[in-house]
Scaffold this motif. Sequence first.
Motif, PDB file in Angstrom:
ATOM      1  N   GLU A  26      35.833 -25.993  37.986  1.00  0.00           N
ATOM      2  CA  GLU A  26      36.568 -25.116  37.067  1.00  0.00           C
ATOM      3  C   GLU A  26      37.930 -24.675  37.600  1.00  0.00           C
ATOM      4  OE1 GLU A  26      34.746 -25.741  34.597  1.00  0.00           O
ATOM      5  OE2 GLU A  26      32.893 -25.934  35.712  1.00  0.00           O
ATOM      6  N   SER A  43      35.571 -30.246  35.912  1.00  0.00           N
ATOM      7  CA  SER A  43      34.755 -29.338  35.114  1.00  0.00           C
ATOM      8  C   SER A  43      33.300 -29.556  35.498  1.00  0.00           C
ATOM      9  CB  SER A  43      34.942 -29.592  33.617  1.00  0.00           C
ATOM     10  OG  SER A  43      33.979 -28.861  32.882  1.00  0.00           O
ATOM     11  N   LEU A  46      30.988 -29.735  32.390  1.00  0.00           N
ATOM     12  CA  LEU A  46      30.974 -31.040  31.706  1.00  0.00           C
ATOM     13  C   LEU A  46      30.689 -32.187  32.657  1.00  0.00           C
ATOM     14  CD1 LEU A  46      34.163 -30.603  29.503  1.00  0.00           C
ATOM     15  CD2 LEU A  46      31.787 -30.296  28.815  1.00  0.00           C
ATOM     16  N   SER A  71      37.976 -24.107  26.931  1.00  0.00           N
ATOM     17  CA  SER A  71      38.006 -24.883  25.694  1.00  0.00           C
ATOM     18  C   SER A  71      38.482 -24.008  24.545  1.00  0.00           C
ATOM     19  CB  SER A  71      36.631 -25.465  25.378  1.00  0.00           C
ATOM     20  OG  SER A  71      35.701 -24.435  25.159  1.00  0.00           O
ATOM     21  N   GLU A  74      36.662 -27.700  20.174  1.00  0.00           N
ATOM     22  CA  GLU A  74      36.109 -28.851  20.896  1.00  0.00           C
ATOM     23  C   GLU A  74      37.060 -29.378  21.963  1.00  0.00           C
ATOM     24  OE1 GLU A  74      32.963 -30.166  20.437  1.00  0.00           O
ATOM     25  OE2 GLU A  74      32.699 -28.375  19.204  1.00  0.00           O
ATOM     26  N   ARG A  75      38.228 -28.780  22.092  1.00  0.00           N
ATOM     27  CA  ARG A  75      39.251 -29.303  23.002  1.00  0.00           C
ATOM     28  C   ARG A  75      39.167 -28.634  24.375  1.00  0.00           C
ATOM     29  NH1 ARG A  75      44.572 -30.191  19.413  1.00  0.00           N
ATOM     30  NH2 ARG A  75      44.941 -31.796  20.962  1.00  0.00           N
ATOM     31  N   ILE A  76      39.103 -29.465  25.415  1.00  0.00           N
ATOM     32  CA  ILE A  76      39.111 -28.978  26.789  1.00  0.00           C
ATOM     33  C   ILE A  76      40.577 -28.842  27.184  1.00  0.00           C
ATOM     34  CG2 ILE A  76      38.368 -29.439  29.164  1.00  0.00           C
ATOM     35  CD1 ILE A  76      36.134 -29.054  27.026  1.00  0.00           C
ATOM     36  N   CYS A  77      40.958 -27.686  27.707  1.00  0.00           N
ATOM     37  CA  CYS A  77      42.369 -27.452  27.979  1.00  0.00           C
ATOM     38  C   CYS A  77      42.562 -26.591  29.225  1.00  0.00           C
ATOM     39  CB  CYS A  77      43.052 -26.811  26.773  1.00  0.00           C
ATOM     40  SG  CYS A  77      42.272 -25.300  26.204  1.00  0.00           S
ATOM     41  N   HIS A  86      48.382 -23.578  26.056  1.00  0.00           N
ATOM     42  CA  HIS A  86      47.226 -24.410  26.385  1.00  0.00           C
ATOM     43  C   HIS A  86      47.588 -25.887  26.232  1.00  0.00           C
ATOM     44  CE1 HIS A  86      45.501 -20.496  25.300  1.00  0.00           C
ATOM     45  NE2 HIS A  86      44.617 -20.784  26.225  1.00  0.00           N
ATOM     46  N   ASP A  88      45.961 -29.711  26.279  1.00  0.00           N
ATOM     47  CA  ASP A  88      44.730 -30.488  26.174  1.00  0.00           C
ATOM     48  C   ASP A  88      44.618 -31.388  27.406  1.00  0.00           C
ATOM     49  OD1 ASP A  88      43.051 -32.847  25.467  1.00  0.00           O
ATOM     50  OD2 ASP A  88      42.919 -31.846  23.520  1.00  0.00           O
ATOM     51  N   THR A  90      42.777 -33.939  27.868  1.00  0.00           N
ATOM     52  CA  THR A  90      42.543 -35.345  27.540  1.00  0.00           C
ATOM     53  C   THR A  90      43.793 -36.030  27.004  1.00  0.00           C
ATOM     54  OG1 THR A  90      40.247 -34.800  27.037  1.00  0.00           O
ATOM     55  CG2 THR A  90      41.060 -36.903  26.226  1.00  0.00           C
TER      56      THR A  90
END
Length: 119
Positions: A26, A43, A46, A71, A74-77, A86, A88, A90
């Motif tokens: 994290e 993460s 995840l 997050s 649904e977006r990991i940031c 923020h 993203d 990905t």
Amino acid sequence: MTNQTINTSEASQWVDVCDINDLTPETGVCALVGEQQVAIFYSGKLDQLFAIDNYDPIGKANVLSRGIIGSIGERICVASPLYKQHFDLTTGECLEQAEHRIRAYPVNLAGNRVQVGIR
């Protein structure tokens, strides 16, 4: 974590960065990949690695590795430690200001070694 390519973007070369045990879940670390500062995040929730540019284009400083991951939907940031935008993890998109984007890098785990893909 098993040996696998975590992000699926193609890479022309893999650069060995660190041991997976060097990463604290994290949180982020900064690595010099070629001549580029790259922020690497693990993460634990995840069980996934992410790599993005360390440069915050809004704050104009190399600080994203010190941001907080989480997050939004649904977006990991990661939230920039400067102005809290923020990004993203990905795609590199800035969620608050779409005109800003950073590079997201493919990440590979080979044994216990974290590798970042460059093109």
